[in-house]
Write a protein that holds these residues in place. Structure first.
Motif, mmCIF file in Angstrom:
data_model
loop_
_atom_site.group_PDB
_atom_site.id
_atom_site.type_symbol
_atom_site.label_atom_id
_atom_site.label_comp_id
_atom_site.label_asym_id
_atom_site.label_seq_id
_atom_site.Cartn_x
_atom_site.Cartn_y
_atom_site.Cartn_z
ATOM 1 N N MET A 1 0.768 -1.125 0.139
ATOM 2 C CA MET A 1 -0.079 -0.011 0.074
ATOM 3 C C MET A 1 0.851 1.212 -0.123
ATOM 4 N N ALA A 2 0.505 2.205 -0.825
ATOM 5 C CA ALA A 2 1.523 3.369 -0.827
ATOM 6 C C ALA A 2 0.624 4.376 -0.265
ATOM 7 N N VAL A 3 1.672 5.432 0.435
ATOM 8 C CA VAL A 3 1.163 6.264 1.454
ATOM 9 C C VAL A 3 1.911 7.858 0.776
ATOM 10 N N SER A 4 1.267 8.886 0.935
ATOM 11 C CA SER A 4 1.557 10.214 0.650
ATOM 12 C C SER A 4 2.657 10.750 1.696
ATOM 13 N N LEU A 5 3.675 11.613 1.517
ATOM 14 C CA LEU A 5 4.440 12.156 2.342
ATOM 15 C C LEU A 5 3.714 12.955 3.273
ATOM 16 N N TYR A 6 2.559 13.415 2.936
ATOM 17 C CA TYR A 6 1.601 14.325 3.850
ATOM 18 C C TYR A 6 1.226 13.331 4.821
ATOM 19 N N ASP A 7 1.261 12.015 4.863
ATOM 20 C CA ASP A 7 0.709 10.977 5.807
ATOM 21 C C ASP A 7 1.778 10.996 6.935
ATOM 22 N N LEU B 1 7.620 2.392 5.262
ATOM 23 C CA LEU B 1 8.518 3.378 5.448
ATOM 24 C C LEU B 1 7.720 4.328 6.309
ATOM 25 N N LEU B 2 6.427 4.467 6.337
ATOM 26 C CA LEU B 2 5.999 5.237 7.366
ATOM 27 C C LEU B 2 5.814 4.320 8.648
ATOM 28 N N ASP B 3 5.273 3.379 8.486
ATOM 29 C CA ASP B 3 4.931 2.273 9.470
ATOM 30 C C ASP B 3 6.174 2.081 10.622
ATOM 31 N N ASP B 4 7.400 1.595 9.661
ATOM 32 C CA ASP B 4 8.599 1.180 10.348
ATOM 33 C C ASP B 4 9.569 2.225 10.668
ATOM 34 N N TRP B 5 9.598 3.217 9.770
ATOM 35 C CA TRP B 5 10.706 4.247 9.826
ATOM 36 C C TRP B 5 10.326 5.520 9.899
ATOM 37 N N GLY B 6 8.904 5.907 10.202
ATOM 38 C CA GLY B 6 8.184 7.176 10.150
ATOM 39 C C GLY B 6 8.788 8.292 11.420
ATOM 40 N N GLU B 7 8.976 7.211 12.376
ATOM 41 C CA GLU B 7 9.513 8.226 13.712
ATOM 42 C C GLU B 7 10.907 8.962 13.393
ATOM 43 N N TYR B 8 11.861 7.994 12.837
ATOM 44 C CA TYR B 8 13.146 8.569 12.451
ATOM 45 C C TYR B 8 13.110 9.467 11.255
ATOM 46 N N LEU B 9 12.257 9.304 10.270
ATOM 47 C CA LEU B 9 12.309 10.273 9.168
ATOM 48 C C LEU B 9 11.697 11.622 9.753
ATOM 49 N N ALA B 10 10.715 11.430 10.591
ATOM 50 C CA ALA B 10 10.158 12.882 11.159
ATOM 51 C C ALA B 10 11.289 13.520 11.990
ATOM 52 N N SER B 11 12.068 12.812 12.699
ATOM 53 C CA SER B 11 13.104 13.486 13.520
ATOM 54 C C SER B 11 14.283 14.087 12.387
ATOM 55 N N GLY B 12 14.390 13.396 11.372
ATOM 56 C CA GLY B 12 15.238 14.098 10.539
ATOM 57 C C GLY B 12 14.688 15.349 9.861
ATOM 58 N N ALA B 13 13.323 15.407 9.524
ATOM 59 C CA ALA B 13 12.681 16.631 8.869
ATOM 60 C C ALA B 13 12.737 17.838 9.817
ATOM 61 N N ALA B 14 12.351 17.172 11.262
ATOM 62 C CA ALA B 14 12.723 18.333 12.368
ATOM 63 C C ALA B 14 13.872 18.938 12.650
ATOM 64 N N ALA B 15 14.759 18.177 12.443
ATOM 65 C CA ALA B 15 16.160 18.512 12.735
ATOM 66 C C ALA B 15 16.686 19.512 11.691
ATOM 67 N N SER B 16 16.192 19.400 10.412
ATOM 68 C CA SER B 16 16.386 20.321 9.311
ATOM 69 C C SER B 16 15.709 21.425 9.643
ATOM 70 N N LEU B 17 14.529 21.553 9.987
ATOM 71 C CA LEU B 17 13.764 22.582 10.250
ATOM 72 C C LEU B 17 14.225 23.407 11.535
ATOM 73 N N GLN B 18 14.676 22.803 12.593
ATOM 74 C CA GLN B 18 15.108 23.413 13.805
ATOM 75 C C GLN B 18 16.662 24.308 13.577
ATOM 76 N N ARG B 19 17.069 23.834 12.498
ATOM 77 C CA ARG B 19 18.411 24.283 12.194
ATOM 78 C C ARG B 19 18.322 25.568 11.417
ATOM 79 N N GLN B 20 17.056 25.978 10.914
ATOM 80 C CA GLN B 20 16.758 27.109 10.103
ATOM 81 C C GLN B 20 16.957 28.435 11.266
ATOM 82 N N PRO B 21 17.650 29.439 10.872
ATOM 83 C CA PRO B 21 17.600 30.573 11.747
ATOM 84 C C PRO B 21 16.380 31.430 11.538
ATOM 85 N N GLY B 22 16.266 32.099 12.549
ATOM 86 C CA GLY B 22 15.245 33.045 12.804
ATOM 87 C C GLY B 22 13.852 32.668 12.495
#
Length: 219
Positions: free
Chosen positions: A1-7, A150-171
């Motif tokens: 089953m396919a899921v969107s990145l928005y999921d 990828l969402l079920d097994d690795w979603g938490e790690y991928l979300a953390s990677g996205a969050a880290a990238s966002l939190q590095r943004q200045p201002g």
């Protein structure tokens, strides 16, 4: 089953509450690209390809919005092919005009990510070639979908990677170098686990097997 990145957003929004969906998905895609490059966990199979006498180059067909990372396994019929860098083959055989063989023994990807057989096959073999290769999202891909594990097994790690990238943004309201460090460490721990899982899936001691395939099609 396919899921969107928005999921993945329900995993990202609790970490970065004020981020827009578009920003979150953009940084998720960046994290997913790194994850796929480092783990080779997102695989595609092409099977039943024709081997053509005198033809050494074969184009792979990743799904829309994805790109080839590398080939992880290949076979012609029951014969498993051996991965070998191009420069090693050229040094061993002196030139590409080495004598053709009834069937090839080696493969590599050229700079254009085309699949190359060596030696050049001398006989047609209809539907004999099977290739498994790892893929990743393209940076410009839109409406990308991935397999649900990828969402079920690795979603938490991928979300953390996205969050880290966002939190590095200045201002930004969510800027937090300290939290970014913690989230990036969690992301990297997921990559280590996924790399172990991926490397255990393909070994030279076992035959080529059919793998779960990610569609990569749009939503």
């Amino acid at each position: 089953m396919a899921v969107s990145l928005y999921d993945f957003l329900p995993l990202i929004k609790p970490i970065i509450p004020n981020v827009s969906d578009i920003q979150a998905v953009y940084h998720l895609r960046r994290a997913l690209i790194m994850f796929c490059e480092d783990t080779l966990l997102w695989l595609k199979e092409e099977t039943g390809l024709d081997v053509v006498a005198g033809q050494r180059e074969y184009a792979l067909s990743p799904d829309a919005g994805t790109a080839v990372v590398t080939v992880v396994d290949a076979a012609i019929g029951d014969k498993r092919l051996v991965a070998m860098p191009e420069h090693v083959l050229l040094r061993s055989y002196d030139a590409w005009d080495a004598p053709e063989a009834d069937t090839s023994s080696y493969y590599f990807l050229n700079q254009a990510k085309a699949f190359m057989l060596f030696p050049t096959p001398a006989e047609d073999q209809a539907g004999a070639l099977t290739v498994h290769y790892a893929v990743k999202p393209q940076y410009a891909s839109s409406d990308l979908s991935v397999d649900d594990y990828l969402l079920d097994d690795w979603g938490e790690y991928l979300a953390s990677g996205a969050a880290a990238s966002l939190q590095r943004q200045p201002g930004k309201p969510w800027t937090s170098p300290q939290d970014a460090t913690g989230n990036y460490q969690l992301f990297r721990s997921g990559i280590v686990k996924a790399r172990i899982k991926s490397s255990a899936s393909f070994t030279t001691a076992r035959p080529l097997v059919k793998r779960p395939i990610f569609t990569g099609r749009g939503v």
